[in-house]
Design a protein around this motif. Structure first.
Motif, short mmCIF file in Angstrom:
data_model
loop_
_atom_site.label_atom_id
_atom_site.label_comp_id
_atom_site.label_asym_id
_atom_site.label_seq_id
_atom_site.Cartn_x
_atom_site.Cartn_y
_atom_site.Cartn_z
N SER A 199 0.82 -1.21 0.00
CA SER A 199 0.00 0.00 0.00
C SER A 199 0.85 1.26 0.00
O SER A 199 0.50 2.26 -0.65
CB SER A 199 -0.93 -0.01 1.22
N PHE A 200 1.95 1.22 0.70
CA PHE A 200 2.80 2.42 0.81
C PHE A 200 3.86 2.49 -0.29
O PHE A 200 4.31 3.57 -0.65
CB PHE A 200 3.46 2.47 2.19
N MET A 201 4.26 1.34 -0.83
CA MET A 201 5.33 1.32 -1.82
C MET A 201 4.85 1.52 -3.25
O MET A 201 5.56 2.06 -4.09
CB MET A 201 6.11 -0.01 -1.75
N ALA A 202 3.63 1.05 -3.56
CA ALA A 202 3.17 1.00 -4.95
C ALA A 202 3.22 2.35 -5.68
O ALA A 202 3.70 2.40 -6.82
CB ALA A 202 1.76 0.41 -5.00
N PHE A 253 -2.98 6.64 -4.08
CA PHE A 253 -2.80 5.91 -2.83
C PHE A 253 -4.00 5.01 -2.54
O PHE A 253 -3.85 3.89 -2.03
CB PHE A 253 -2.58 6.89 -1.68
N GLU A 254 -5.22 5.48 -2.83
CA GLU A 254 -6.40 4.66 -2.53
C GLU A 254 -6.41 3.39 -3.38
O GLU A 254 -6.84 2.33 -2.90
CB GLU A 254 -7.69 5.45 -2.76
N VAL A 255 -5.92 3.48 -4.60
CA VAL A 255 -5.82 2.28 -5.44
C VAL A 255 -4.78 1.32 -4.87
O VAL A 255 -4.98 0.10 -4.85
CB VAL A 255 -5.46 2.67 -6.89
N ALA A 256 -3.67 1.87 -4.38
CA ALA A 256 -2.63 1.04 -3.76
C ALA A 256 -3.15 0.33 -2.51
O ALA A 256 -2.84 -0.84 -2.28
CB ALA A 256 -1.42 1.90 -3.42
N CYS A 257 -3.96 1.04 -1.70
CA CYS A 257 -4.50 0.42 -0.49
C CYS A 257 -5.44 -0.73 -0.82
O CYS A 257 -5.42 -1.78 -0.17
CB CYS A 257 -5.24 1.47 0.34
N LEU A 258 -6.28 -0.54 -1.83
CA LEU A 258 -7.15 -1.63 -2.26
C LEU A 258 -6.31 -2.81 -2.77
O LEU A 258 -6.65 -3.97 -2.53
CB LEU A 258 -8.09 -1.14 -3.36
N GLY A 259 -5.22 -2.50 -3.45
CA GLY A 259 -4.31 -3.56 -3.90
C GLY A 259 -3.71 -4.31 -2.73
O GLY A 259 -3.50 -5.52 -2.80
N GLY A 260 -3.42 -3.61 -1.63
CA GLY A 260 -2.89 -4.26 -0.44
C GLY A 260 -3.88 -5.25 0.15
O GLY A 260 -3.51 -6.34 0.60
N VAL A 261 -5.17 -4.87 0.17
CA VAL A 261 -6.20 -5.79 0.65
C VAL A 261 -6.29 -7.02 -0.26
O VAL A 261 -6.41 -8.16 0.22
CB VAL A 261 -7.57 -5.07 0.71
N LEU A 262 -6.21 -6.79 -1.54
CA LEU A 262 -6.24 -7.89 -2.51
C LEU A 262 -5.08 -8.86 -2.25
O LEU A 262 -5.26 -10.09 -2.29
CB LEU A 262 -6.15 -7.33 -3.92
#
Length: 424
Positions: A300-303, A319-328
């Protein structure tokens, strides 16, 4: 196996995904800095369609193959490799023809290049990496698969930077290393012409049918794993560059994380009592879930920062897209254990197909609708929903099986083993 042996094997299995991670990191910046955003979308679309095709080409060997060869003698395992290679090539030709025309027809630009990338991506399904994972021959896996891919990717990136056409990546960076990988695996493992002669075309077709359970789960999974870029391109073309960038980073990261469940294939699949087997399975699920939490937060923080470099500013990831990617990433890491390790070991591969069907039925329309209204973030949210559905179906089956085993243990007078404190 002692601690040093396990650490050595883990190191080798980590090196392999790192090589796989380096390959796109070499090529994608060369493409995005040399060509425009349309070229990146064409490549991503070709990879999406080709990735789905590669699942069909792979025929589910990556799912049930490692634990199968882990129990076989070297002589029998050579026959298994020969069966695998023959069955894959029978499927490869017709599947790649379809993939070429689908990718070329959907691509908004660079249609020929997109179709060729689809062929090269489909060839990834020919890999014999599952064999060396099951036999725990990490060095052979590096030599036959990871190294050729990295060298060919580096060569294609260099040529593109020097002015070579976009199709160079498809032919030199994708198709050639896949063909080399199969050839090297056959040679290194001592598979000869006599091994292939044992299988008639009719027997190969029968084998393909027998792989149906493993293939169906993989093929259905491709609907929400490999095809999201295609779905988003159809639903919201303007969102395609950013979504394709986010999806690509997620898959690259997950490829790196695959070392952990791959290392556990032989351990979970080895013979043992029912209690010991359940203990290993439970441990594998818990460890992979924990890894998913840590890896998801890190992603989430690196993407966003990584995307700025890899995609040359063509497709910045919010950042919001990265956070959703982290959940995935958390959901995928956990389902790799509940499905590819636990359900395979429990001989419930059919449940993987049912979970993939549920994920596809809910995930595909979710990706399309959410991407249409919310852009890249909506597309990733649709992927998250699909993976959550898959994980829930697998967890319910896994929990139910655990209860049945516990009841059987009480009937047999066998004391249960704590999966956290007991190890085998």
């Amino acid at each position: 196996m002692n601690v040093i042996g396990r650490l050595t094997r883990l190191f080798g299995l980590v090196v392999i995904p790192v090589f796989g991670l380096v390959s796109p990191l070499l090529v994608i910046p060369a493409i995005t800095s040399t060509f425009d955003a349309n070229a990146w979308v064409a490549v991503a679309l070709g990879q999406s369609v080709g990735g789905a095709a590669s699942v069909v080409v792979e025929l589910g060997w990556g799912l049930n193959g490692p634990q199968r060869v882990a129990r076989q003698s070297p002589a029998i395992s050579r026959l298994t490799m020969a069966m695998s290679v023959l069955s894959k090539f029978v499927v490869f030709v017709p599947v790649t023809i379809v993939a070429f025309f689908v990718a070329g027809g959907l691509s908004p630009a660079h249609q020929l290049e997109s179709g060729l990338v689809a062929i090269g991506s489909a060839a990834l399904g020919l890999s014999c990496s599952w064999f060396f994972i099951g036999t725990q021959r990490v060095g052979s896996l590096v030599l036959t698969d990871a190294l050729p891919r990295m060298l060919c990717a580096a060569a294609s990136a260099m040529l593109i930077l020097l002015g070579a056409p976009l199709w160079t990546y498809a032919v030199l960076g994708l198709l050639l290393p896949s063909l080399l990988s199969v050839s090297l695996a056959i040679t290194l493992n001592g598979v000869s012409y006599s091994h292939f002669r044992k299988f008639s075309f009719r027997r190969i077709i029968g084998l393909i049918v027998c792989q149906g359970s493993a293939l169906s789960g993989r093929a259905l999974s491709a609907m929400y794993i490999a095809l999201p870029v295609t779905i988003v391109t159809l639903a919201a073309p303007a969102a395609a560059p950013v979504f394709a960038a986010a999806e690509r980073l997620q898959r690259m990261y997950l490829q790196l994380l695959a070392a952990f469940p791959n290392m556990m294939q032989g351990w979970v699949g080895k013979p043992g009592t029912r209690v010991a087997k359940r203990s290993r399975i439970n441990s594998a699920v818990l460890y992979n879930a924990g890894l998913g939490v840590v890896a998801g937060v890190a992603y989430s923080f690196m993407a966003p920062a990584v995307a700025a470099f890899v995609f040359s500013g063509v497709a910045p990831i919010p950042f919001e897209v990265a956070c959703l990617g982290g959940v995935l990433i958390f959901f995928v890491s956990t389902s790799r254990a509940t499905g590819g390790l636990a359900l395979v070991s429990l001989r419930k591969i059919h449940v993987i197909a049912w979970s993939a069907l549920a994920g596809s039925v809910i995930g595909v329309p979710a990706i399309f609708v959410l991407a249409r209204y919310y852009g890249p973030a909506g597309g990733v949210l649709g992927e998250v929903i699909a993976e959550l559905v898959v994980l829930c179906v697998q967890l319910v089956t896994f929990a139910t099986s655990g209860k049945r085993d516990a009841q059987a243990d009480r009937v047999d007078g066998t004391s249960a083993v704590n999966p956290i404190t007991s190890r085998q």
